[in-house]
Enzyme design. Structure first.
Site: not given
Ligand code: AP5
Ligand code: MG
Ligand code: ZN
Length: 218
Positions: A13, A126
């Site tokens: 995301k 990551r």
């Molecule tokens: P948040 O920061 O939103 O974390 P998340 O939803 O768990 O998602 P991430 O940020 O971990 O992953 P992402 O989908 O953004 O992936 P990324 O692009 O980094 O939330 C953190 C916490 O806050 C939650 O657990 C909760 O406690 C709280 N929270 C947040 N919003 C909330 C809400 N609305 N309500 C209640 N609580 C809330 O990519 C991941 C990795 O993969 C990176 O290393 C990237 O380089 C790699 N990557 C990305 N795309 C690819 C691809 N196509 N191929 C290979 N690698 C890739």
């Molecule tokens: Mg994120």
């Protein structure tokens, strides 16, 4: 319009919202980034949120909804917004719909679909920039200089909630709520689904098509 980017933890995301924002000029608003900024600032909201985030649980709705509404009231969010990480359960989705019910702004969702094993691999490899928030991956998206952010030269860190046991808790605690949100947007004809597996640029191209079909163009 508001484009809700849905996906499990690690689905991409943040990576894709950043690129889509750069391509379209829409504001990128991420609840996780807002919480991390509050935690860094040591604010009462940050202190309250941290215990839930470190346990892999959702932060309570009241705190989250108030925080996002304050952010969406800022001038840069007055037109086109990419929402990353919100809504995350049906109550939040309903609050978002209610907030814009009379505004004439459309709310559409795109789901980035990624299998669980890939999510775990992405999250454990990551690294993030604590200053500008950019995500890297040790293999798939390494920084140009090892351990240093390409954008702002800050040393990269591992997010505290990317520890293996917290990743497991996040997936265990949050996937069913995500499914409920997906169902809600699907039932109201506002959902598109995009394959989130493959090189970052390929996912970006697929997402651009879905976003344009939903009404978000450059
Ligand atoms: P948040 O920061 O939103 O974390 P998340 O939803 O768990 O998602 P991430 O940020 O971990 O992953 P992402 O989908 O953004 O992936 P990324 O692009 O980094 O939330 C953190 C916490 O806050 C939650 O657990 C909760 O406690 C709280 N929270 C947040 N919003 C909330 C809400 N609305 N309500 C209640 N609580 C809330 O990519 C991941 C990795 O993969 C990176 O290393 C990237 O380089 C790699 N990557 C990305 N795309 C690819 C691809 N196509 N191929 C290979 N690698 C890739
Ligand atoms: Mg994120
Ligand atoms: Zn940076």
């Amino acid at each position: 319009m508001i484009l809700v980017l849905l996906g499990a933890p690690g689905a991409g995301k943040g990576t894709q919202a950043e690129a889509l924002s750069a391509a379209t000029g829409a504001a990128h608003v991420a609840t996780g980034d807002l919480f991390r900024a509050e935690i860094s600032a040591g604010s009462p909201l940050g202190v309250a949120a941290k215990q839930f985030i470190d346990a892999g649980q959702l932060v309570p709705d009241e705190v989250t909804i108030n925080m996002i509404q304050a952010r969406l009231a800022k001038p840069d969010a007055a037109d086109r917004v990419i929402l990353d990480g919100f809504p995350r359960n049906p109550a939040q989705a309903t609050a978002l719909d209610a907030a814009y019910a009379t505004s004439g702004r459309s709310i559409r969702a795109v789901l980035l679909k990624v299998d669980r094993e890939i999510l775990i691999e992405r999250l454990t490899a990551r690294r993030v920039c604590p200053s500008c928030g950019r995500s890297y991956h040790l293999l798939n998206r390494p920084p140009q200089a090892s351990g240093i952010c390409d954008v702002c030269a800050t040393p990269l860190i591992t997010r505290s909630d990317d520890a293996a046991e917290t990743v497991a808790a996040r997936l265990a605690n949050q996937l069913s709520a995500l499914e409920s949100v997906v169902d809600l947007y699907r039932a109201t004809g506002r959902l598109a689904e995009v394959d989130g597996v493959g090189p970052i640029e390929e996912v970006q191209a697929r997402l651009a098509v879905a976003a344009a079909a939903a009404g978000l163009t450059a």
